[in-house]
Design an enzyme around this catalytic site. Structure first.
Site, PDB file in Angstrom:
ATOM      1  N   PHE A  45       0.866  -1.192   0.000  1.00 62.11           N
ATOM      2  CA  PHE A  45       0.000   0.000   0.000  1.00 62.11           C
ATOM      3  C   PHE A  45       0.893   1.229   0.000  1.00 62.11           C
ATOM      4  CE2 PHE A  45      -2.340   3.479   1.944  1.00 62.11           C
ATOM      5  CZ  PHE A  45      -3.526   3.450   1.226  1.00 62.11           C
ATOM      6  N   ASP A  63       9.498   2.510   1.519  1.00 64.65           N
ATOM      7  CA  ASP A  63       8.306   3.226   1.984  1.00 64.65           C
ATOM      8  C   ASP A  63       8.162   2.949   3.474  1.00 64.65           C
ATOM      9  OD1 ASP A  63       5.788   4.076   2.723  1.00 64.65           O
ATOM     10  OD2 ASP A  63       4.784   3.324   0.941  1.00 64.65           O
ATOM     11  N   LYS A  72       3.283   9.865   8.694  1.00 65.66           N
ATOM     12  CA  LYS A  72       2.547   9.370   9.861  1.00 65.66           C
ATOM     13  C   LYS A  72       3.135   9.885  11.174  1.00 65.66           C
ATOM     14  CE  LYS A  72       0.158   5.468   7.725  1.00 65.66           C
ATOM     15  NZ  LYS A  72      -1.226   5.918   7.904  1.00 65.66           N
TER      16      LYS A  72
END
Length: 431
Positions: A138, A239, A268
Site C-alpha cells: 500500500f 516506503d 505518519k
C-alpha cells in the site's frame, strides 16, 4: 452536546460515502492512549490514528511546541519564505536515516506525497520511467500511489486508468506465500517478459507491509533487491510511512536489514498527529530534480515542523525505541499464549511494536475476515480500538502509542483476552 446518533445522521447526509468510517461514535477529546467520545465513553486507542500517534495523543511537549510556533507564524510557504526550523529538521532527519554518505531531505505533507515525490526524484536521477512494487503493498490513495498499491478492493476499484509503467511482483508473505527465491525469480521474469531493467527507475517496497497485513520482508529479499538494483542501476525506495519513528523498535525499519535503500519516504508518526511527510536519500539523487520541481503549498508547514522536532526529542528522551521492543515482546508473548485456546488465531508476527494477529477458519485453513472482525467488534464493545488489515481482511494489527503506561497496556490485554475468548466460544458453538 449532540449525541453520537445525531452526529452520525448528519455525517450520512453531509459526507461522501467514499470515505469509509469504522466507528459509529465521535471523538470529543484524547490523552496519550485514551479517547473519549461525545457521550463520555472511554476507549483505549490501539489504532493510533493508523500509526500516526507513536508518541500518543496530545503529548505535552508536542502541544508546547505547536503553541510556541503559533505565536511566531503559521504559514509563509517554505518555498517562498523559508525558515530555520525546517532546515534544522531536515538536518536531523539526514542524520537519522540509515543511509551512508551525504544525505539530503525534502519535506511534504502526506505519505502519498512522499511516495510520489520519491518516484519523481528517482525518475529525474535515472532518466528512466518504469517502477516496480509488490503485491499486497500500500503506497497511498493518489493515482500514482494507487498504481503502486498491490490491492484492488477497496482502493483501486473504479478509479482507473492508472499511470503506466508500474509493475508488480509477488511479496513473500507468510507460510502460504511465495518464497523469497520465487519473488526474486518473478522479478527476473518481469525483466524478460514485460520491462527492460534499463528502463526501470526504482523498486518501491515497505520493509513491513502495512495494509497488506504486517508482513515482514525477509532479509534475503532486501539483500536480493539491493543486488538487483546495483546490477541494473535501479534505485531502491523504502516506503517507511507506517514503519518509521520507532514502530518496529528502530527509528526506521530498514535498520533491521543488512542493506540500505537509496531513498526513504516517511510520514505518519513524524509529527505526532500533524500533517508532515518527507523524503530523504543520497544527496546526489535528491538533487536530481531542478529547482521548482519539488514542493507544495503546505509542504513543511511550520506548526507540523515544530511538532516533529518535539517528536524526535520525545523518542530519544523517553527511550521509545526500547519501549517499542518491550511492549511488542509483551504483546507477542500474550498472543502466542492464547493460540491454544483460540485455534482461529493462526499466526503472530511483526517487528518491535508492529505486531499482527492473523485469523483463519480452523476447519478449512482459509483466511477468515469474519473471525478477525468478530474479535475487533468484541474488543470495541469493551472499549478497545483495533484495526484490521491484510489482503483478505483477516489480520488484526496493533498500533498503540509507545507512550502507553503499563497499567493501561495490561487493561487492554485483558479486553483483548476476553474478545479472543468470545470469538473462540462462538466458533465452538458454530461447529
Amino acid at each position: 452536546m449532540s449525541s453520537n446518533q445525531q452526529i452520525h445522521q448528519r455525517r450520512l447526509a453531509a459526507a461522501s460515502r467514499g470515505v469509509g468510517v469504522m466507528c459509529d461514535f465521535f471523538a470529543e477529546r484524547a490523552e496519550n492512549a485514551t479517547l473519549w467520545d461525545v457521550e463520555g465513553r472511554r476507549f483505549i486507542d490501539f489504532a493510533g490514528g493508523i500509526a500516526v500517534l507513536n508518541t500518543g495523543h496530545r503529548h505535552p511537549k508536542v502541544i508546547a511546541a505547536i503553541e510556541q510556533q503559533l505565536h511566531r507564524f503559521t504559514h509563509t510557504a517554505y518555498q517562498i519564505v523559508p525558515y530555520e526550523s525546517a532546515v534544522s529538521l531536515m538536518e536531523r532527519l539526514n542524520a537519522l536515516v540509515p543511509i551512508d554518505g551525504p544525505v539530503k531531505s525534502a519535506l511534504f505533507t502526506t505519505g502519498a506525497e512522499a511516495v510520489e515525490n520519491a518516484v519523481k526524484i528517482a525518475r529525474a536521477h535515472t532518466g528512466r520511467s518504469a517502477v516496480i512494487a509488490f503485491s499486497a503493498g500500500f503506497h497511498g490513495r493518489t493515482l500514482m500511489g494507487l498504481a503502486l498499491t498491490g490491492k484492488v478492493v477497496p482502493y483501486k476499484s473504479g478509479f482507473g486508468p492508472f499511470p503506466a509503467e508500474v509493475y508488480h511482483v509477488p511479496f513473500p508473505a507468510g507460510p502460504q506465500g511465495p518464497s523469497v527465491a520465487a519473488s526474486l525469480a518473478a522479478l527476473e521474469q518481469l525483466f524478460k517478459s514485460d520491462v527492460d531493467p534499463a528502463r526501470v527507475a526504482a523498486i518501491v517496497i515497505e520493509p513491513v507491509q502495512g495494509e497488506g497485513g504486517f508482513n515482514v520482508a525477509p532479509a534475503a529479499l532486501l539483500s536480493g533487491l539491493r543486488e538487483c538494483c546495483d546490477r541494473h542501476g535501479i534505485l531502491l525506495i523504502a516506503d517507511e510511512v507506517q514503519t518509521g519513528f520507532g514502530r518496529t523498535g528502530r527509528m526506521f525499519a530498514m535498520e533491521h536489514y543488512p542493506v540500505q535503500p537509496d531513498l526513504i519516504a516517511m510520514a505518519k508518526s513524524l509529527a505526532g498527529g500533524m500533517p508532515l511527510s518527507a523524503v530523504a536519500g543520497k544527496a546526489a539523487i535528491m538533487d536530481a530534480p531542478a529547482p521548482g520541481g519539488l514542493g507544495g503549498t503546505y509542504a513543511a508547514n511550520p506548526l507540523a515542523v515544530a511538532a516533529s522536532h518535539a517528536v524526535l526529542d520525545i523518542i530519544a528522551e523517553e527511550h521509545l525505541l526500547e519501549r517499542s521492543n518491550v511492549l511488542g515482546a509483551r504483546l507477542t508473548a500474550f498472543l502466542e499464549s492464547r493460540r491454544a485456546q483460540c485455534p482461529a488465531l493462526t499466526d503472530v508476527r511483526g517487528l518491535g511494536s508492529m505486531i499482527a494477529a492473523e485469523f483463519a477458519d480452523p476447519a478449512t485453513g482459509q483466511p477468515s475476515a469474519a473471525l478477525a472482525a468478530r474479535v475487533q467488534q468484541a474488543a470495541l464493545a469493551r472499549g478497545l480500538l483495533l484495526l484490521t488489515c491484510g489482503t483478505d481482511g483477516n489480520v488484526i494489527r496493533f498500533l498503540y502509542p509507545l507512550t502507553i503506561d503499563d497499567a493501561q497496556f495490561e487493561e487492554a490485554l485483558g479486553h483483548l483476552d476476553a474478545a479472543l475468548a468470545q470469538a473462540a466460544q462462538a466458533l465452538m458453538q458454530a461447529a
